[in-house]
Design a protein around this motif. Structure first.
Motif, PDB file in Angstrom:
ATOM      1  N   ASP A  98      -4.407   9.439   5.382  1.00 47.18           N
ATOM      2  CA  ASP A  98      -2.893   8.500   4.570  1.00 47.18           C
ATOM      3  C   ASP A  98      -2.448   7.476   4.292  1.00 47.18           C
ATOM      4  N   LYS A  99      -2.296   7.256   3.610  1.00 49.94           N
ATOM      5  CA  LYS A  99      -1.746   5.335   3.370  1.00 49.94           C
ATOM      6  C   LYS A  99      -0.627   4.799   3.609  1.00 49.94           C
ATOM      7  N   THR A 100       0.014   5.850   4.109  1.00 50.18           N
ATOM      8  CA  THR A 100       0.829   4.688   5.068  1.00 50.18           C
ATOM      9  C   THR A 100       0.415   5.015   6.629  1.00 50.18           C
ATOM     10  N   ALA A 139       3.830   2.554  -6.705  1.00 49.11           N
ATOM     11  CA  ALA A 139       4.538   3.613  -6.171  1.00 49.11           C
ATOM     12  C   ALA A 139       3.590   4.665  -5.761  1.00 49.11           C
ATOM     13  N   LYS A 140       2.643   4.954  -4.336  1.00 51.12           N
ATOM     14  CA  LYS A 140       1.545   5.465  -3.856  1.00 51.12           C
ATOM     15  C   LYS A 140       2.339   6.965  -3.076  1.00 51.12           C
ATOM     16  N   LEU A 141       1.641   7.971  -3.722  1.00 51.13           N
ATOM     17  CA  LEU A 141       1.495   8.978  -2.872  1.00 51.13           C
ATOM     18  C   LEU A 141       0.180   8.699  -1.570  1.00 51.13           C
ATOM     19  N   GLY A 145      -4.294  11.053  -3.019  1.00 55.51           N
ATOM     20  CA  GLY A 145      -4.070  10.368  -4.240  1.00 55.51           C
ATOM     21  C   GLY A 145      -5.916   9.841  -4.796  1.00 55.51           C
ATOM     22  N   TYR A 146      -6.137   9.611  -6.181  1.00 58.26           N
ATOM     23  CA  TYR A 146      -8.269   9.213  -6.020  1.00 58.26           C
ATOM     24  C   TYR A 146      -7.629   8.830  -7.416  1.00 58.26           C
ATOM     25  N   ASP A 147      -8.758   7.557  -7.502  1.00 54.31           N
ATOM     26  CA  ASP A 147      -8.749   7.162  -8.734  1.00 54.31           C
ATOM     27  C   ASP A 147      -8.211   6.737  -9.719  1.00 54.31           C
ATOM     28  N   GLY A 148      -6.602   6.213  -8.662  1.00 52.36           N
ATOM     29  CA  GLY A 148      -5.333   5.815  -9.327  1.00 52.36           C
ATOM     30  C   GLY A 148      -4.584   7.300  -9.912  1.00 52.36           C
ATOM     31  N   LYS A 149      -4.573   8.081  -9.528  1.00 50.97           N
ATOM     32  CA  LYS A 149      -4.054   9.445  -9.539  1.00 50.97           C
ATOM     33  C   LYS A 149      -3.292   9.307  -8.593  1.00 50.97           C
ATOM     34  N   LEU A 171       5.630   2.378  -1.160  1.00 56.18           N
ATOM     35  CA  LEU A 171       5.678   1.315  -1.916  1.00 56.18           C
ATOM     36  C   LEU A 171       5.142   0.145  -1.442  1.00 56.18           C
ATOM     37  N   GLU A 172       4.316  -0.871  -2.601  1.00 53.83           N
ATOM     38  CA  GLU A 172       3.924  -2.019  -1.996  1.00 53.83           C
ATOM     39  C   GLU A 172       4.141  -2.977  -2.795  1.00 53.83           C
ATOM     40  N   GLU A 173       4.387  -4.018  -2.557  1.00 51.65           N
ATOM     41  CA  GLU A 173       4.548  -5.096  -3.652  1.00 51.65           C
ATOM     42  C   GLU A 173       3.736  -4.648  -5.115  1.00 51.65           C
ATOM     43  N   ARG A 174       4.162  -5.026  -5.957  1.00 53.56           N
ATOM     44  CA  ARG A 174       2.743  -5.580  -7.141  1.00 53.56           C
ATOM     45  C   ARG A 174       2.160  -6.927  -7.095  1.00 53.56           C
ATOM     46  N   VAL A 175       1.000  -6.935  -6.212  1.00 57.36           N
ATOM     47  CA  VAL A 175       0.331  -7.977  -6.864  1.00 57.36           C
ATOM     48  C   VAL A 175      -0.811  -8.405  -8.137  1.00 57.36           C
ATOM     49  N   ASN A 176      -0.013  -9.438  -7.808  1.00 56.61           N
ATOM     50  CA  ASN A 176      -0.215 -10.016  -8.613  1.00 56.61           C
ATOM     51  C   ASN A 176      -1.816 -10.915  -8.531  1.00 56.61           C
ATOM     52  N   ARG A 179      -8.810 -10.644  -9.527  1.00 62.03           N
ATOM     53  CA  ARG A 179      -8.981  -9.613  -9.702  1.00 62.03           C
ATOM     54  C   ARG A 179      -9.577  -8.633  -8.534  1.00 62.03           C
ATOM     55  N   GLU A 180     -10.081  -7.975  -8.719  1.00 65.26           N
ATOM     56  CA  GLU A 180     -10.149  -6.900  -6.998  1.00 65.26           C
ATOM     57  C   GLU A 180     -11.239  -6.606  -6.666  1.00 65.26           C
ATOM     58  N   LEU A 181     -11.994  -7.111  -5.508  1.00 62.15           N
ATOM     59  CA  LEU A 181     -13.574  -7.207  -4.862  1.00 62.15           C
ATOM     60  C   LEU A 181     -13.777  -5.980  -4.034  1.00 62.15           C
ATOM     61  N   VAL A 257      -5.811  -6.382   2.170  1.00 66.52           N
ATOM     62  CA  VAL A 257      -6.858  -5.140   1.537  1.00 66.52           C
ATOM     63  C   VAL A 257      -5.877  -4.257   0.605  1.00 66.52           C
ATOM     64  N   ASN A 258      -5.941  -3.270  -0.155  1.00 63.02           N
ATOM     65  CA  ASN A 258      -6.379  -2.207  -1.242  1.00 63.02           C
ATOM     66  C   ASN A 258      -6.226  -1.336  -0.143  1.00 63.02           C
ATOM     67  N   GLU A 259      -7.254  -0.997  -0.108  1.00 61.16           N
ATOM     68  CA  GLU A 259      -7.960   0.417   0.745  1.00 61.16           C
ATOM     69  C   GLU A 259      -8.774   0.347   1.553  1.00 61.16           C
ATOM     70  N   LEU A 260      -8.988   1.698   2.460  1.00 59.63           N
ATOM     71  CA  LEU A 260     -10.999   1.573   3.056  1.00 59.63           C
ATOM     72  C   LEU A 260     -11.194   3.206   2.221  1.00 59.63           C
TER      73      LEU A 260
HETATM   74  P1  ADP Z   1      -6.679   5.157  -5.505  1.00 61.55           P
HETATM   75  O1  ADP Z   1      -6.597   5.578  -3.780  1.00 61.55           O
HETATM   76  O2  ADP Z   1      -6.454   6.305  -6.604  1.00 61.55           O
HETATM   77  O3  ADP Z   1      -7.888   4.516  -5.840  1.00 61.55           O
HETATM   78  P2  ADP Z   1      -4.905   2.156  -5.019  1.00 61.55           P
HETATM   79  O4  ADP Z   1      -4.322   2.804  -3.940  1.00 61.55           O
HETATM   80  O5  ADP Z   1      -7.101   1.867  -4.646  1.00 61.55           O
HETATM   81  O6  ADP Z   1      -5.596   4.372  -5.613  1.00 61.55           O
HETATM   82  O7  ADP Z   1      -4.877   1.631  -6.181  1.00 61.55           O
HETATM   83  C1  ADP Z   1      -5.532   2.251  -8.384  1.00 61.55           C
HETATM   84  C2  ADP Z   1      -5.451   0.692  -8.649  1.00 61.55           C
HETATM   85  O8  ADP Z   1      -3.846   0.518  -8.719  1.00 61.55           O
HETATM   86  C3  ADP Z   1      -6.261  -0.134  -8.014  1.00 61.55           C
HETATM   87  O9  ADP Z   1      -7.107  -1.008  -8.226  1.00 61.55           O
HETATM   88  C4  ADP Z   1      -5.124  -1.074  -8.368  1.00 61.55           C
HETATM   89  O10 ADP Z   1      -5.959  -1.874  -9.907  1.00 61.55           O
HETATM   90  C5  ADP Z   1      -3.931  -0.981  -8.997  1.00 61.55           C
HETATM   91  N1  ADP Z   1      -2.852  -1.501  -7.468  1.00 61.55           N
HETATM   92  C6  ADP Z   1      -2.975  -0.544  -6.203  1.00 61.55           C
HETATM   93  N2  ADP Z   1      -2.303  -1.234  -5.460  1.00 61.55           N
HETATM   94  C7  ADP Z   1      -1.883  -2.002  -5.746  1.00 61.55           C
HETATM   95  C8  ADP Z   1      -0.469  -3.333  -6.333  1.00 61.55           C
HETATM   96  N3  ADP Z   1      -0.111  -2.704  -4.329  1.00 61.55           N
HETATM   97  N4  ADP Z   1      -0.553  -4.127  -6.410  1.00 61.55           N
HETATM   98  C9  ADP Z   1      -0.574  -4.358  -7.896  1.00 61.55           C
HETATM   99  N5  ADP Z   1      -1.618  -3.089  -8.272  1.00 61.55           N
HETATM  100  C10 ADP Z   1      -2.417  -2.072  -7.526  1.00 61.55           C
END
Ligand code: ADP
Length: 372
Positions: A98-100, A139-141, A145-149, A171-176, A179-181, A257-260
């Motif tokens: 659960d992402k929350t 916005a995220k479910l 979710g996986y692979d951006g779905k 809801l998350e701020e849209r990070v500008n 690159r992604e690491l 951190v985006n995800e684990l």
């Molecule tokens: P999934 O679990 O489907 O892989 P992610 O949460 O990793 O979803 O998001 C997929 C992609 O969406 C990320 O790799 C990134 O490119 C973009 N993304 C996700 N969250 C953000 C955010 N808060 N700001 C900007 N881009 C985001």
């Protein structure tokens, strides 16, 4: 001989097989279908949501681990209560469900992450929006979710009316980001932790398409920062096995951190060729409490390119013909549009050439032939 059970018969379980063979570990895979791509190691077919099916599978195992994160927490807890060594533990794995929950746990640990808030029936949407800095935001479910779905950039609440009807939306701020690491490492039950240097991940339509290892031009401070974030999360939430931390690098060098993920991860496939120890072998070592392998690199640079749809045999032959040093991995899956069907890895001393070769070979493999 150690016996490790893996829930899930996908490519991650499949790629654990060589490491298990080398270490003399017996690998048993619990799959949904006997045709899943880890077929050479499948010993049981069943429903991963069923405590009964999994309990029967655990008979005779030393450790149970995973190729995916979908086993319900209640089932994991039942297995643990009956004495099965489940790694990673249910309490850690629950964060990936659960992402929350993950965001709340990271906030408690004071780990840097995007501003976030949960949009739910009892909350005023405008107030929630303020917390993430307004539109456009992401916005995220929270679940599934996986692979951006399950991820949308939104300009208004109308963009997620369908999701809001289902329940909470993150809801998350849209990070500008620039690159992604991804920061990967592995941890044993007693706490020892070994990591690789952070890699750059490139996504196309929310799906990882390419990985550059190690990330080029990372300052020493950022390299250390990424390593510290990985190690802190692993220790503080007691992860055993591989931990992959997806990160955003901002223009001013901040990592968020985006995800684990608590299993081998697409961003670590490159290490099979590039590092002394692959992430798959390292995962098996970690969950069976065997000393971790060196993560020293065998070449200065490695690039992985994903192959989508299916692995075209003619294309594979052409890549092999032109690039004998490139390693092709086919997951032996039946072709389907967009499906991760394999990957390839190029490595060498000069990043320009490694990138060029990997991208050219990747273009030969991604023919679009299986796209419908
Ligand atoms: P999934 O679990 O489907 O892989 P992610 O949460 O990793 O979803 O998001 C997929 C992609 O969406 C990320 O790799 C990134 O490119 C973009 N993304 C996700 N969250 C953000 C955010 N808060 N700001 C900007 N881009 C985001």
């Amino acid at each position: 001989m150690t016996v490790i059970g893996v829930v899930g018969g996908g490519q991650l379980a499949r790629m654990m097989i060589p490491g298990a063979i080398n270490l003399g570990i017996t690998l048993r895979v619990f799959a949904q279908s006997p045709d899943d791509c880890a077929a050479p190691a499948i010993t049981a077919v069943g429903d991963f949501r069923s405590a009964e099916d999994l309990m029967a599978f655990c008979e005779g195992l030393d450790v149970l681990t995973f190729d995916h994160e979908h086993v319900p927490v209640a089932v994991l807890e039942a297995l643990e209560a009956s004495g099965v060594s489940v790694y990673p533990r249910s309490a850690a794995l629950a964060l990936t469900h659960d992402k929350t929950v993950m965001r709340a746990a990271l906030a408690q640990l004071d780990i840097p992450q995007p501003r976030w808030a949960v949009l739910g029936a009892s909350r005023n949407p405008e107030e929630v929006l303020q917390q993430v800095g307004g539109f456009p935001c992401v916005a995220k479910l929270p679940i599934g979710g996986y692979d951006g779905k399950g991820v949308r950039v939104i300009e208004s609440f109308a963009d997620i009316e369908d999701w809001m009807a289902l329940g909470d939306v993150l809801l998350e701020e849209r990070v500008n980001f620039v690159r992604e690491l991804a920061q990967l490492g592995a941890r044993r039950p007693g706490g020892s932790w070994v990591s690789w240097d952070a890699v750059e991940t490139v996504q196309a339509n929310g799906v990882c398409s390419e990985v550059i290892a190690p990330a080029v031009g990372l300052t020493e401070a950022m390299r250390a920062d990424a390593a510290r974030i990985g190690s802190r999360i692993a220790h503080d939430i007691d992860v055993v096995g591989i931990l992959a931390v997806e990160l955003f690098e901002t223009a001013d060098g901040v990592l968020l951190v985006n995800e684990l993920a608590m299993r081998p991860h697409n961003s670590g496939h490159v290490f099979t060729e590039l590092s002394v120890t692959s992430q798959f072998e390292q995962h098996l070592r970690a969950v069976s409490d065997f000393p971790l392998g060196a993560t020293t690199l065998r070449a200065a640079h490695g690039v992985m390119v994903n192959i989508f749809g299916g692995v075209d045999p003619d294309a594979a032959r052409s890549v092999a013909d032109n690039y004998p040093a490139i390693k092709i991995h086919s997951y032996d899956k039946s072709p389907r549009p967009g499906r991760k069907a394999g990957h390839l890895v190029a490595s060498g001393s000069q990043i320009e050439f490694v990138l060029q070769d990997a991208r050219d070979a990747g273009a030969r493999m991604n023919t679009g032939r299986y796209d419908g």
